[in-house]
Design an enzyme around this catalytic site. Structure first.
Site, PDB file in Angstrom:
ATOM      1  N   ASP A   1      -2.997   2.593  -5.964  1.00  0.00           N
ATOM      2  CA  ASP A   1      -1.966   2.681  -4.928  1.00  0.00           C
ATOM      3  C   ASP A   1      -1.821   1.442  -4.055  1.00  0.00           C
ATOM      4  O   ASP A   1      -1.068   1.466  -3.081  1.00  0.00           O
ATOM      5  CB  ASP A   1      -2.230   3.899  -4.035  1.00  0.00           C
ATOM      6  CG  ASP A   1      -3.563   3.808  -3.302  1.00  0.00           C
ATOM      7  OD1 ASP A   1      -4.392   2.962  -3.676  1.00  0.00           O
ATOM      8  OD2 ASP A   1      -3.756   4.585  -2.349  1.00  0.00           O
ATOM      9  N   GLU A   2      -2.499   0.348  -4.376  1.00  0.00           N
ATOM     10  CA  GLU A   2      -2.326  -0.853  -3.555  1.00  0.00           C
ATOM     11  C   GLU A   2      -2.620  -2.110  -4.368  1.00  0.00           C
ATOM     12  O   GLU A   2      -3.357  -2.089  -5.348  1.00  0.00           O
ATOM     13  CB  GLU A   2      -3.196  -0.819  -2.295  1.00  0.00           C
ATOM     14  CG  GLU A   2      -4.680  -0.786  -2.556  1.00  0.00           C
ATOM     15  CD  GLU A   2      -5.487  -0.814  -1.267  1.00  0.00           C
ATOM     16  OE1 GLU A   2      -5.130  -1.568  -0.329  1.00  0.00           O
ATOM     17  OE2 GLU A   2      -6.497  -0.083  -1.199  1.00  0.00           O
TER      18      GLU A   2
ATOM     19  N   ASP B   1       0.855  -1.187   0.000  1.00  0.00           N
ATOM     20  CA  ASP B   1       0.000   0.000   0.000  1.00  0.00           C
ATOM     21  C   ASP B   1       0.890   1.235   0.000  1.00  0.00           C
ATOM     22  O   ASP B   1       1.665   1.453   0.937  1.00  0.00           O
ATOM     23  CB  ASP B   1      -0.897  -0.019   1.245  1.00  0.00           C
ATOM     24  CG  ASP B   1      -2.011   1.009   1.173  1.00  0.00           C
ATOM     25  OD1 ASP B   1      -2.074   1.751   0.179  1.00  0.00           O
ATOM     26  OD2 ASP B   1      -2.823   1.070   2.119  1.00  0.00           O
TER      27      ASP B   1
END
Length: 240
Positions: free
Chosen positions: A106-107, A12
């Protein structure tokens, strides 16, 4: 045949959109940055950790964020740039495994049960990925390592920002998480037997039964000393 133990990493990026803005504009570094359009209908896309210290959070109305942090610097989102950086992060993931499950820009989850770099443990893979992200992209990421996606995500949240946590059956994990997340954690830890988990403040939770195959009985007390039963909590089934 022995059961294959999966090795899952949840990566993350830390305050991704805001961190990209701070990276690309030195004048924003160390300052409370809120990625959002200004306006009554706008919501926060991301907030730097400097802004988060004032209580600003993602998905919060922008007007509320401005009230909480009057000195915040609002930056309009640039998703074309964020997608380009995200692709660079994905390229780093692919050096280690082809089994990637992106959740957002983003993850992502990575299955490194067998990894391309022949590193002996998933924890070393996670550390290498974080190092490459830092060195090549000048950004930070948090990582959690576990035998399933649920616990891997909890582990990465526990070590944010810029940290790495690995869990195993041999360890009794303790999570300091928000009250409404505690009961799902207990369900996940049921297979480990009796565990004691504590959340922030004075809230308390204890697993009372061992490996019954049924949802565990729980005893919760909040800061007011009120007892909450399992019926009052959301049950989330966790499958390995």
């Amino acid at each position: 045949m022995p059961r294959i133990v999966r090795k899952i990493i949840h990566v993350d990026m830390d305050a991704f959109y805001a961190s990209v803005e701070q990276r690309d504009d030195p004048q924003l570094r160390g300052k409370p940055v809120v990625v959002a359009w200004k306006g009554n209908r706008s919501v926060v896309c991301a907030a730097s950790y400097e802004a988060r210290s004032f209580g600003v959070r993602s998905a919060m109305p922008a007007v509320r964020a401005q009230r909480l942090c009057p000195d915040a610097i609002f930056v309009a989102p640039d998703f074309t740039r964020y997608r380009a950086v995200s692709r660079s992060v994905q390229d780093i993931f692919q050096r280690h495994t082809d089994l990637i499950e992106p959740l957002s820009l983003d993850e992502a989850y990575l299955d490194v049960t067998v990894n391309k770099t022949d590193l002996p443990t998933a924890t070393l893979v996670a550390r290498r990925i974080r190092e490459q992200i830092r060195q090549e992209l000048n950004l930070t990421a948090s990582a959690g390592v576990a035998q399933n996606k649920f616990l891997a995500k909890l582990a990465s949240d526990w070590r944010k920002p810029d940290g790495c946590l690995s869990s195993s059956r041999k360890k009794q994990m303790r999570f300091s998480c928000h009250y409404r997340l505690v009961f799902p954690v207990v369900v996940a830890l049921r297979q480990w037997g009796e565990s004691h988990l504590f959340s922030r403040g004075e809230k308390r939770l204890q697993v009372l039964d061992k490996r019954t195959g049924k949802p565990p009985r729980v005893e919760v007390q909040n800061a007011k000393g009120e007892t909450v039963t399992a019926d009052d909590l959301e049950l989330v089934t966790v499958k390995n």
